[in-house]
Design an enzyme around this catalytic site. Structure first.
Site, PDB file in Angstrom:
ATOM      1  N   LYS A  74      16.126 -17.429   8.200  1.00 45.75           N
ATOM      2  CA  LYS A  74      15.146 -16.696   7.402  1.00 45.75           C
ATOM      3  C   LYS A  74      15.482 -16.873   5.924  1.00 45.75           C
ATOM      4  CE  LYS A  74      13.216 -12.056   6.656  1.00 45.75           C
ATOM      5  NZ  LYS A  74      13.258 -10.638   7.078  1.00 45.75           N
ATOM      6  N   LYS A 107      11.685 -18.862   9.632  1.00 50.14           N
ATOM      7  CA  LYS A 107      10.734 -18.143   8.792  1.00 50.14           C
ATOM      8  C   LYS A 107      11.019 -18.445   7.319  1.00 50.14           C
ATOM      9  CE  LYS A 107       9.225 -13.377   7.777  1.00 50.14           C
ATOM     10  NZ  LYS A 107       9.513 -11.936   7.995  1.00 50.14           N
TER      11      LYS A 107
END
Length: 328
Positions: free
Chosen positions: A198, A251
């Site tokens: 992330k 992400k």
């Protein structure tokens, strides 16, 4: 005459193009719809998110109505984000038995037992300062002191009936802490899908409005990954797998297709791409203004994520894809 490649031979007709297509089409089972559920006494609360046209903050009652329509079109999986009525410096609403996500899980599983309900495990929406962990007086996130709260949150979601928990905080060691807590609480069979890779991305901007989780000071660059780093993605993925993650998330998605491919080539667990709020908002805004063929761009963007190696996609376009029968 010098011979040359006749690539067009395999592109001549729709039937032939379909026959030789390398990436499978989107399936209903590939898609996960995020929902933002609000703790409120107003059962009719339904507020469109200004920076994400077509997405809403919803009361429990409105969530039920929204999901009902989506289930009728084939919705298979959701992931829940909660917005509490009050916040504090210990994120008490995140792990309260009657917290908003816990209540939403109970509601959805009671109505639709076979709907796959994932929960985002993080503290930022519940912290008065908007960071993903406990802060020192100097404003530094305390990694190890935050782990018990994350574990407690995940267990509370499991007790409410969640089918999978997905920690997104990016604290070091949180997968191990959550896995141990789940096992000790009797949830050894509950899968954990980690936001392993992330990045500290500018593409999250609209989400801050949607989840009301913008940090009151500083940023999250000390715990989310540097967008310039590629090799670090594998270190994070391997670490979470060693700690007990069953599946991984990358992400954002579109701008990080190279990361999806890298992780896919090195791990054999299910891999999820999160097409984040900024990706949604840019496509949606361009579509609303008539600058692009929104439907075609959505499908192309998601095909790109599958081509890169994603097994599933969290996308705010899920309801649209199902409603318009763009996923099989």
């Amino acid at each position: 005459m010098t011979p040359f490649h006749r690539g067009r031979r395999l592109r001549a007709t729709p039937e032939l193009r379909t026959l030789v297509r390398e990436t499978a089409p989107l399936l209903v089972e590939d898609l996960v719809q995020p929902y933002f559920v609000v703790e409120t006494e107003d059962s009719g609360f339904r507020k469109e998110i200004g920076s994400m046209p077509g997405q809403y903050q919803l009361s429990l009652s409105q969530l039920e109505k929204q999901v009902e329509q989506a289930v009728d079109t084939g919705l298979h999986s959701v992931i829940l984000f909660g917005i509490p009525a009050t916040k504090d410096e210990k994120a008490c609403g995140a792990y309260a038995d009657d917290g908003i996500v816990q209540e939403a899980v109970r509601l959805l599983k009671r109505r639709w037992p076979k709907l796959f309900v994932m929960t985002d495990v993080c503290l930022c929406e519940y912290m008065s300062h908007g960071h993903c962990g406990i802060l020192t007086p100097e404003g530094v996130v305390r990694n190890d002191a935050t782990l018990p709260l994350l574990a407690q949150t995940a267990v509370s979601h499991a007790r409410a009936g969640a089918d999978m928990v997905a920690p997104s905080d990016m604290m070091d060691g949180r997968v191990a802490a959550i896995r141990e807590a789940l096992d000790q609480a009797g949830f050894s069979r509950l899968p954990l899908m980690s936001y392993a890779v992330k990045y500290a991305s500018a593409y999250y901007g609209p989400f801050r409005e949607a989840a009301e989780s913008a940090p009151s000071s500083g940023d999250r660059k000390s715990y989310q990954m540097d967008p310039a780093n590629l090799r670090e993605a594998l270190r994070e993925a391997y670490a979470d797998l060693e700690e007990g993650a069953d599946a991984l998330i990358v992400k954002p998605a579109g701008p990080y297709a190279d990361i999806i491919r890298l992780v896919r080539d090195h791990v054999d667990v299910p891999l999820c791409a999160y097409q984040v709020s900024g990706e949604y908002s840019m496509i949606r805004a361009a579509g609303l203004n008539g600058w692009i063929d929104e439907r075609a761009v959505v499908l192309e963007s998601l095909m790109g994520l599958k081509r890169a190696g994603a097994d599933m996609v969290i996308t705010y376009f899920t309801e649209t894809l199902l409603r318009e029968k763009l996923a099989r």
